[in-house]
Design an enzyme around this catalytic site. Structure first.
Site, mmCIF file in Angstrom:
data_model
loop_
_atom_site.group_PDB
_atom_site.id
_atom_site.type_symbol
_atom_site.label_atom_id
_atom_site.label_comp_id
_atom_site.label_asym_id
_atom_site.label_seq_id
_atom_site.Cartn_x
_atom_site.Cartn_y
_atom_site.Cartn_z
ATOM 1 N N LYS A 1 -5.267 32.011 1.274
ATOM 2 C CA LYS A 1 -3.919 32.483 1.623
ATOM 3 C C LYS A 1 -2.926 31.395 1.235
ATOM 4 O O LYS A 1 -2.607 30.507 2.047
ATOM 5 C CB LYS A 1 -3.855 32.812 3.127
ATOM 6 C CG LYS A 1 -2.478 33.234 3.604
ATOM 7 C CD LYS A 1 -2.531 33.884 4.972
ATOM 8 C CE LYS A 1 -1.142 34.132 5.531
ATOM 9 N NZ LYS A 1 -1.123 34.995 6.704
ATOM 10 N N GLU B 1 -5.612 28.715 4.587
ATOM 11 C CA GLU B 1 -4.168 28.819 4.311
ATOM 12 C C GLU B 1 -3.540 27.432 4.187
ATOM 13 O O GLU B 1 -3.156 26.824 5.189
ATOM 14 C CB GLU B 1 -3.488 29.627 5.435
ATOM 15 C CG GLU B 1 -1.975 29.790 5.235
ATOM 16 C CD GLU B 1 -1.306 30.603 6.355
ATOM 17 O OE1 GLU B 1 -1.987 31.011 7.306
ATOM 18 O OE2 GLU B 1 -0.087 30.800 6.263
HETATM 19 C C1 5MM Z 1 2.504 34.737 12.270
HETATM 20 O O1 5MM Z 1 2.833 33.412 11.946
HETATM 21 C C2 5MM Z 1 1.727 32.523 11.773
HETATM 22 C C3 5MM Z 1 1.986 31.205 12.441
HETATM 23 O O2 5MM Z 1 2.166 31.402 13.795
HETATM 24 P P1 5MM Z 1 2.358 30.122 14.745
HETATM 25 O O3 5MM Z 1 3.336 29.208 14.062
HETATM 26 O O4 5MM Z 1 2.912 30.697 15.990
HETATM 27 O O5 5MM Z 1 1.008 29.513 14.923
HETATM 28 C C4 5MM Z 1 1.556 32.180 10.290
HETATM 29 O O6 5MM Z 1 0.393 31.404 10.115
HETATM 30 C C5 5MM Z 1 1.440 33.405 9.471
HETATM 31 O O7 5MM Z 1 0.252 34.085 9.745
HETATM 32 C C6 5MM Z 1 1.447 33.076 7.994
HETATM 33 O O8 5MM Z 1 1.981 31.828 7.700
HETATM 34 C C7 5MM Z 1 2.201 34.103 7.221
HETATM 35 O O9 5MM Z 1 3.460 34.281 7.804
HETATM 36 P P2 5MM Z 1 4.721 34.564 6.867
HETATM 37 O O10 5MM Z 1 5.784 34.975 7.843
HETATM 38 O O11 5MM Z 1 5.014 33.277 6.150
HETATM 39 O O12 5MM Z 1 4.315 35.675 5.927
#
Ligand code: 5MM
Length: 344
Positions: free
Chosen positions: A219, A177
């Site tokens: 991702k 990601e």
């Molecule tokens: C769930 O949020 C993830 C990051 O968590 P932390 O900041 O607590 O480590 C994040 O990696 C998430 O899985 C992805 O970025 C996708 O989240 P969004 O909200 O952008 O779809």
């Protein structure tokens, strides 16, 4: 490393009509989400909320896998069933976030590098034993004046590739990601340029670390103007520019691309995915295009629940509805009627 098995798992993660539920918030991030709906950040509240998500009836029809956090993968349903087992019973592949967060990158004020490589081989083995079959690592790229620097892009791409190689060695499919943040007032052209460079460097590093492209899932963030930009991007432009960027950078052997939502509204994230899949039909792209959203899937469920036991079923319906809309979008079949089906 069993490439065949990794490839089959990666293909299952992006199977037609299915996407991934990101519910890997670290405890501080989960605390912020819970605080926004007036719920304390206690271990039991985090557990109860994650149980609500995972036990949503029918979720496995639209969700192939869910990404857990270190605390969550060790938790159980109220009846004692461990979360990974409860997921397998529902046809949902358990995944795990294994990075330890984005930290200040020395020598590069304002930029970050994601950490977590030390001891990762041992942690991956434990997560596999606990039932995980894929993992996730998120790099954060900021667009700003003189940013991102080459040093930041290289450090993050290298760490992602080292992580991915360790995952495949441990029979876990790596989700890689490289998130280009939506924060700022940059143009869509600038976002395209940065995302293209981040993804090119990433695939170059993955190649150098001998990562099998068929056994990973990308991702990425979508290509769009920063949220404070005066000129916001039209949805069909976001779809077109994001596809152009993927075609320039992503090898055909990669089975799928599962987007993050990155702060877009629920409906925007769904609409952009839908338009990409509609445009993709005329292009014969080699990869599946689907979702791996956290906020854009969970937001409505969380704000419906607000910690109240008698709202669990309604919150689950709200989550299922968003999962169904995004499933339709992953086939290019989302429309207004489907969006408003719930209210009817
Ligand atoms: C769930 O949020 C993830 C990051 O968590 P932390 O900041 O607590 O480590 C994040 O990696 C998430 O899985 C992805 O970025 C996708 O989240 P969004 O909200 O952008 O779809």
């Amino acid at each position: 490393m069993n490439i065949q098995q990794l490839t089959e798992t990666a293909q299952a993660m992006v199977a037609p009509g299915k996407g991934i539920l990101a519910m890997d918030e670290s405890n501080p991030t989960c605390g912020k989400r819970l605080a926004a709906v007036g719920v304390d950040n206690s271990e039991d509240n985090r557990r109860a909320y994650r149980e609500l998500l995972l036990t949503t009836p029918g979720l496995g029809d639209y969700i192939s896998g869910a990404i857990l956090y270190d605390e969550t993968i060790r938790q159980s349903l109220a009846d004692g069933t461990p979360f990974p087992k409860a997921m397998q019973d529902r046809g949902i592949i358990p995944g795990i976030k294994v990075d330890t967060g984005a930290k200040e990158l020395a020598g590069h004020p304002g930029e970050k590098v994601t950490e977590g490589l030390d001891g990762l081989r041992e942690r991956l083995k434990e997560y596999h034993d606990l039932g995980a079959r894929f993992a996730k690592w998120r790099a954060v790229i900021t667009i700003g004046k003189d940013m991102p620097s080459r040093g930041c892009l290289e450090a993050n791409a290298h760490a992602l590739a080292r992580y991915a190689a360790l995952c495949q060695e441990a029979e876990l499919v790596p989700i890689v990601e490289p998130e280009v943040l939506f924060d700022g007032d940059h143009s869509i052209e600038r976002c395209f340029q940065v995302t293209r460079e981040a993804q090119s460097r990433l695939f170059s590093q993955l190649y150098h670390q001998n990562v099998a492209f068929s056994g990973l899932v990308l991702k990425p963030s979508m290509v769009l103007a920063g949220k404070d930009a005066a000129q916001q991007s039209a949805p069909d432009q976001v779809a077109r520019e994001t596809l152009r960027c993927l075609r320039d950078t992503v090898p055909a052997a990669v089975p799928g691309v599962a987007f993050l939502s990155g702060g877009q509204s629920d409906q925007q994230a769904t609409e952009h995915l839908n338009l990409m899949n509609q445009q993709a039909k005329k292009m014969q792209l080699p990869w599946q295009l689907t979702f791996s959203y956290a906020r854009a899937l969970q937001h409505v469920a969380l704000t419906t629940w607000r910690g109240e036991k008698d709202k669990v079923a309604e919150a689950q319906q709200a989550l299922l509805h968003r999962a169904k809309c995004n499933s339709a979008a992953s086939r290019g079949q989302y429309n207004e009627k489907l969006e408003h089906e719930m209210a009817a």
